[in-house]
Design an enzyme around this catalytic site. Structure first.
Site, PDB file in Angstrom:
ATOM      1  N   ARG A   3      -9.892   0.330   8.858  1.00 25.91           N
ATOM      2  CA  ARG A   3      -9.284  -0.972   9.110  1.00 25.91           C
ATOM      3  C   ARG A   3     -10.266  -1.955   9.726  1.00 25.91           C
ATOM      4  NH1 ARG A   3      -3.683   0.231   8.937  1.00 25.91           N
ATOM      5  NH2 ARG A   3      -2.372  -1.590   9.247  1.00 25.91           N
TER       6      ARG A   3
ATOM      7  N   ARG B  34      11.617  -5.601   5.168  1.00 24.91           N
ATOM      8  CA  ARG B  34      11.395  -4.200   4.786  1.00 24.91           C
ATOM      9  C   ARG B  34      12.333  -3.261   5.531  1.00 24.91           C
ATOM     10  NH1 ARG B  34       5.367  -2.039   4.951  1.00 24.91           N
ATOM     11  NH2 ARG B  34       5.438  -2.513   7.166  1.00 24.91           N
TER      12      ARG B  34
ATOM     13  N   ARG C 183      -0.392  -8.836  13.410  1.00 22.31           N
ATOM     14  CA  ARG C 183      -0.942  -7.882  12.429  1.00 22.31           C
ATOM     15  C   ARG C 183      -1.691  -8.611  11.313  1.00 22.31           C
ATOM     16  NH1 ARG C 183       4.412  -4.922  11.123  1.00 22.31           N
ATOM     17  NH2 ARG C 183       3.299  -3.905   9.418  1.00 22.31           N
TER      18      ARG C 183
ATOM     19  N   ARG D 122      11.226  -0.812  10.883  1.00 22.66           N
ATOM     20  CA  ARG D 122      10.156  -0.395  11.783  1.00 22.66           C
ATOM     21  C   ARG D 122      10.062  -1.322  12.981  1.00 22.66           C
ATOM     22  NH1 ARG D 122       4.757   0.478   8.326  1.00 22.66           N
ATOM     23  NH2 ARG D 122       3.930  -0.779  10.021  1.00 22.66           N
TER      24      ARG D 122
ATOM     25  N   LYS E 263       0.825  -1.214   0.000  1.00 24.72           N
ATOM     26  CA  LYS E 263       0.000   0.000   0.000  1.00 24.72           C
ATOM     27  C   LYS E 263       0.859   1.264   0.000  1.00 24.72           C
ATOM     28  CE  LYS E 263      -2.300  -0.937   3.802  1.00 24.72           C
ATOM     29  NZ  LYS E 263      -1.762  -2.251   4.190  1.00 24.72           N
TER      30      LYS E 263
END
Ligand code: ADP
Ligand code: ZN
Length: 207
Positions: free
Chosen positions: A88, A122, A163, A152, A13
């Protein structure tokens, strides 16, 4: 044009949002980015959000909806925006319908098996760019702005698992929610390269 980007964590996203923003000059509003800025700034919202984010859970709806409602009132949102990370769950979507006119929900569909590796590999930059270790060739700085890349805090296997569960139980039902409103467009090849995925998105948005 007011659009929503929907997709699991790691679906791309953020990557696509930055391409859409550059190509269509459409304002990018990411609730995750807003929360992280608040955490960095040590605000009350940041303090509250941190415990949820670190656990891979959703920040409470009331706080989240207030933030978005407020953000959409800024002048720069008058010409359209894309929401990334909001709504969400169905409650947030219902609230959003009370204060915004959404034209389209872009759902980026990615094979679930890829998500864990994508997120744990990531590396992100404070300018908003993100990368995957497999294509960095050892580089530790951002190709766009030169700043140091980092991982992160919530991009670790344990939190990612929560998640992904949160996504499945709370966020995925939004696919049906927007389909029922006739606003859903699905990008079926989220596994492809960022440019190929963006090619599909352009076809949808240029219609
Ligand atoms: P990702 O899509 O990769 O999980 P985000 O940056 O969108 O990353 O979100 C990071 C975290 O911020 C989420 O796991 C959640 O704790 C919190 N968050 C972001 N958006 C929302 C939202 N709309 N409602 C509740 N919590 C949110
Ligand atoms: Zn950068």
């Amino acid at each position: 044009m007011n659009i929503i980007l929907l997709g699991a964590p790691g679906a791309g996203k953020g990557t696509q949002a930055s391409k859409i923003q550059a190509h269509y000059n459409l304002l990018h509003i990411s609730t995750g980015d807003i929360f992280r800025a608040n955490i960095k700034g040590g605000t009350e919202i940041g303090k509250l959000a941190k415990s949820y984010i670190d656990a891979g859970k959703l920040v409470p709806d009331e706080v989240t909806c207030d933030i978005v409602k407020d953000r959409l009132n800024w002048d720069d949102a008058k010409d359209g925006y894309m929401l990334d990370g909001f709504p969400r769950n169905v409650f947030q979507a219902t609230e959003l319908d009370k204060f915004a006119e959404i034209d389209l929900c872009l759902n980026i569909d990615v094979d679930e098996a890829l998500l864990m590796d994508r997120i744990c590999g990531r590396r992100v930059c404070s300018c908003g760019e993100s990368y995957h270790v497999s294509t960095l060739n050892g580089a530790t700085t951002c190709a766009k702005c030169g700043k140091e890349l980092y991982r992160r805090a919530d991009d670790n296997p344990e939190t990612v698992k929560t998640r992904l569960d949160t996504y499945k139980s709370q966020t995925a039902p939004l696919i049906d929610y927007y389909r029922a409103q006739g606003k859903l467009a699905t990008v079926t090849s989220g596994e492809m390269s960022p440019d190929e995925v963006f090619g599909q998105i352009k076809k949808i948005l240029d219609k």
